[in-house]
Design an enzyme around this catalytic site. Structure first.
Site, mmCIF file in Angstrom:
data_model
loop_
_atom_site.group_PDB
_atom_site.id
_atom_site.type_symbol
_atom_site.label_atom_id
_atom_site.label_comp_id
_atom_site.label_asym_id
_atom_site.label_seq_id
_atom_site.Cartn_x
_atom_site.Cartn_y
_atom_site.Cartn_z
ATOM 1 N N GLU A 152 52.960 2.320 80.199
ATOM 2 C CA GLU A 152 52.383 1.662 81.361
ATOM 3 C C GLU A 152 51.993 2.660 82.448
ATOM 4 O O GLU A 152 50.913 2.571 83.034
ATOM 5 C CB GLU A 152 53.420 0.676 81.900
ATOM 6 C CG GLU A 152 52.878 -0.299 82.901
ATOM 7 C CD GLU A 152 53.982 -1.278 83.303
ATOM 8 O OE1 GLU A 152 54.725 -1.728 82.411
ATOM 9 O OE2 GLU A 152 54.092 -1.567 84.499
ATOM 10 N N ASP A 153 52.862 3.620 82.707
ATOM 11 C CA ASP A 153 52.653 4.503 83.857
ATOM 12 C C ASP A 153 51.965 5.827 83.520
ATOM 13 O O ASP A 153 51.573 6.566 84.413
ATOM 14 C CB ASP A 153 53.999 4.810 84.544
ATOM 15 C CG ASP A 153 54.599 3.552 85.158
ATOM 16 O OD1 ASP A 153 53.856 2.561 85.260
ATOM 17 O OD2 ASP A 153 55.787 3.576 85.514
ATOM 18 N N HIS A 204 65.022 7.259 86.598
ATOM 19 C CA HIS A 204 65.104 5.803 86.338
ATOM 20 C C HIS A 204 65.291 5.483 84.843
ATOM 21 O O HIS A 204 66.266 4.821 84.488
ATOM 22 C CB HIS A 204 63.888 5.100 86.943
ATOM 23 C CG HIS A 204 63.683 3.708 86.443
ATOM 24 N ND1 HIS A 204 64.577 2.697 86.688
ATOM 25 C CD2 HIS A 204 62.691 3.159 85.692
ATOM 26 C CE1 HIS A 204 64.143 1.581 86.114
ATOM 27 N NE2 HIS A 204 63.005 1.835 85.504
HETATM 28 MN MN MN Z 1 61.496 0.489 84.542
#
Ligand code: MN
Length: 739
Positions: A81-82, A53
């Site tokens: 964030e992840d 992605h």
């Molecule tokens: Mn994204």
């Protein structure tokens, strides 16, 4: 693993090489490897490794020819964030510099926010993103690329997730792309969005376009050849492109302007790209010499660019077969700006002067964020944001000839505040093109607006808050009230609250009322009840939000006098509507009247027809005939099974009293005799049936097909129209709908 990974980035490197710009490939490679390591073990809904992605997003960013830091930020955009257990912004800054870290921060959602309300959290995230964007526009470029890739791969997500994402794309990201002039991304976002929101409507329009394009190929080829020949004759170096309008733009036209596909003539446009501005006008002259132009359709966006920087000449001319088509004429630079908007601007020019120029283009965002900062209501912020980005602009002039761009539907008051708050606050009247007009008059393109001010005017009127269209005017009016009249605001705010409490007064003592107010003020972060009244008084807080909270408080401290069903938000909305409200459409969907419905253009249902509804998201319920081929096809798809709802007519038997008039499509087969169309028109006039549109074409066997759109009350009325038409000389057959 290593191998697959390196294939991924090599395509990106190829793309970067193709741009001819200088990139720090080492740094990009490092960002990629770092992101790949962090995302290791994470997968997308499609089953692909997650790193695919960010790489895809970086490729889209590369297509915009942004710089090295933007590519790195695209690769790293989901890491903080992840993978928060493995990295953070400090780490990113150490490895890739402050710029990359700032970009990644702008792309990272606020997750730790302490609000229960999902919606509020969501709006805070949007606000954060806009704030980051107003500081560095690259944030939004990358965010749009991120959203585009997510939309391209949305099919892998569960159905409910798809609809939410698609709706948000339509409401926030596509308009934002539009506002920044990034047409290419905007159009792809809209088409993808529509596919999920109204799949049936999407396919219907797509099929219509394909078949019409197929039928028009000859016409198009002819026009292209004639124009090419003429331009070459005149020694002009040009590129000629044909362009079909997007599915979404035609869909919008059909439903906004209530047109059938047959009535959309300009589904095809020719684009002529030349080297210089002067040549644009030369080409325009040549085109107007070759064809008749349609008055009122010529637009010179070269001398007056759209606020989103779009420049081109537009004209609509009529081809030899009587078919109108649009011609757009522009230079290559205009072309790039038309497709990539502010991103192209960013790319073309660098240095301090361009920074200033871009800042100017983004002024509206900073203005929106700043002015809305003192508004406590996030829902209102979102609303303001949507109205500010969602508009088509009108251009009006000051008496001195300065152009002011305003959202469509703006009033004279909006205009006054767009000039200066002092002008708005002292306004006593206005002239348009020299004539006195009411101040709530909506301004139109090209008008000259003059604001009459007087020092005896004390200030704006509170009613203006509900008249103005722009959040800028609304904010300025509020600011005036906030500053000028605290005492008055408090009184107004108090009466608003008192009115609201009256609904429950039988249950409340005065002491309880005071308790409720203090609790409300405290919860909403006000220092005192007066502060709450004041904010309410100048409109900084909306009653809808407050009344929900009042109910909460009341439920806490009082016991209902009698067992009463819980009042829901919808009930309140329902109750404030007039009681006799009926759905305008005359349709009851799943037992409820008053739903927003639209009639599908493929089958144009009439009262008396068996019908069924399809729930689109954000576009109401689309009503089809039960036997419409789109329904039979559409219902085969199990994914959308829960979106089909039963629907019936409000007054199935009662034909006389229904005031609603519907549209019916008639296809009439005739012998090719002179005067048949006239006979048909007379017969319809006798029956008091209005003809809404008509077109006819000759078939090779000498017969003609006439397509009529007429007004019609219901299916019986329709049948009587058909039998009347069938009785006419020369009419061979009549069928429903166009094919
Ligand atoms: Mn994204």
């Amino acid at each position: 693993m290593e191998n697959i990974a390196h294939t991924d980035i090599s395509r990106l490197c190829e793309l970067l090489k193709g741009t001819g710009k200088k990139y720090d490939i080492e740094k990009i490679r490092k960002a990629y490897e770092y992101a790949a390591a962090l995302h290791a073990g994470q997968y997308r809904a499609s089953g692909e490794p997650y790193i695919s992605h960010p790489v895809a997003v970086a490729e889209i960013v590369a297509g915009l020819e942004l710089d090295t830091d933007s590519i790195c930020a695209a690769l790293l955009h989901d890491t903080v964030e992840d993978c928060s257990d493995k990295t953070n912004l400090k780490e990113i800054e150490k490895m890739f510099g402050a710029d990359v870290a700032m970009l990644v921060d702008g792309l990272t959602k606020i997750v730790s926010l302490k609000v229960e309300d999902k919606e509020e959290q969501h709006i805070e995230n949007l606000r954060k993103m806009l704030l980051a964007m107003s500081k560095d526009v690259r944030v939004i470029f990358i965010k749009l690329c991120d959203r585009l890739h997510n939309m391209r791969t949305l099919g892998a997500k569960p159905e409910n997730k798809r609809r939410i994402t698609a709706l948000e794309t339509m409401e926030v990201y596509a308009p934002l792309a539009h506002r920044l002039g990034m047409q290419k991304i905007k159009q792809e976002l809209e088409n993808l969005g529509l596919q999920y929101l109204d799949p049936i409507g999407y396919n219907e329009v797509k099929n219509d376009i394909e078949s019409k394009y197929g039928k028009s190929l000859n016409f198009i080829e002819n026009i292209r050849a004639t124009i090419s020949e003429k331009l070459t004759e005149n020694n002009i170096k040009f590129t000629l492109e044909g362009r079909i309008k997007t599915v979404y733009s035609i869909y919008k036209k059909m439903y906004n302007q209530n047109k059938s596909f047959d009535e959309i003539y300009d589904f095809y446009a020719l684009r002529i790209i030349v080297d210089t501005e002067l040549e644009c006008y030369t080409v325009l002259g040549i085109i107007h010499e070759m064809f008749n132009s349609i008055p009122g359709r010529f637009k010179d966006y070269i001398s007056t660019p759209k606020p989103n920087m779009y420049r081109s000449l537009h004209t609509t001319v009529i081809g030899r077969d009587g078919i109108p088509f649009e011609v757009q004429i522009r230079t290559w630079e205009m072309h790039h700006i038309a497709e990539y908007g502010i991103a192209a601007h960013w790319k073309y020019k660098s240095g301090a002067s361009s920074k200033e120029e871009i800042d100017k283009k983004l002024e509206w965002i900073s203005r929106l964020i700043e002015t809305e900062d003192n508004t406590r209501d996030p829902a209102e912020f979102l609303h303001a944001f949507k109205t500010d980005i969602f508009h088509d602009e009108v251009f009006v002039f000051t008496p001195k000839g300065d152009v002011i761009a305003l959202p469509q539907g703006s009033t004279v008051i909006d205009f006054a505040y767009a000039i200066h708050s002092a002008v708005g606050n002292k306004m006593m009247g206005a002239k348009i093109n020299g004539m006195i007009v009411p101040i709530d008059r909506v301004v139109q393109n090209g008008e000259i607006v003059e604001i009459l001010t007087s020092s005896s005017v004390k200030g704006p009127s509170r009613d203006w808050l509900s008249i103005v269209k722009t959040s800028e005017a609304r904010t300025k009016i509020r600011q005036w009230f906030k500053k000028e009249s605290r005492t008055e605001n408090i009184a107004v705010g108090k009466s608003i609250v008192d009115n609201e409490l009256k609904k429950y007064s039988s249950r409340l003592s005065d002491i309880q009322k005071d308790d409720i107010i203090s609790a409300l003020a405290q919860k909403a972060g006000f220092a005192s009840a007066d502060d709450l009244y004041n904010t309410l008084g100048y409109g900084g807080l909306s009653l809808t939000k407050l009344s929900a909270r009042i109910r909460e408080e009341i439920n806490k401290i009082t016991v209902p006098e009698q067992p009463e069903p819980e009042i829901s938000e919808e009930d309140i909305v329902q109750k404030t509507k007039p009681k006799h409200l009926k759905s305008d459409s005359g349709i009851i969907v799943d037992g409820q009247s008053g739903c927003a419905v639209k009639f599908a253009k493929c089958c144009n249902p009439l009262p008396g027809d068996d019908i069924i509804g399809f729930i689109t998201k954000g576009y109401g319920i689309s009503i089809h005939k039960k036997d419409c081929p789109n329904v039979t096809d559409g219902r085969k798809n199990p994914e959308n099974a829960d979106r089909w709802v039963s629907a019936h007519w409000e007054l199935p038997e009662d034909s006389g009293s229904s005031k609603n008039v519907y549209e019916a499509l008639l296809q009439i087969y005739t012998e090719n005799g002179i005067g048949i169309l006239a006979n048909i028109a007379v017969a319809l006039a006798d029956m008091k049936v209005m003809i809404l549109s008509v077109n006819s074409h000759k078939k090779s066997n000498g017969q003609s097909i006439i397509n009529l759109k007429v007004s019609c009350k219901n299916i019986e009325h329709y049948n009587s129209i058909v039998s009347k038409l069938k009785s006419l000389d020369g009419v061979m057959g009549v069928s429903r709908g166009f094919s």
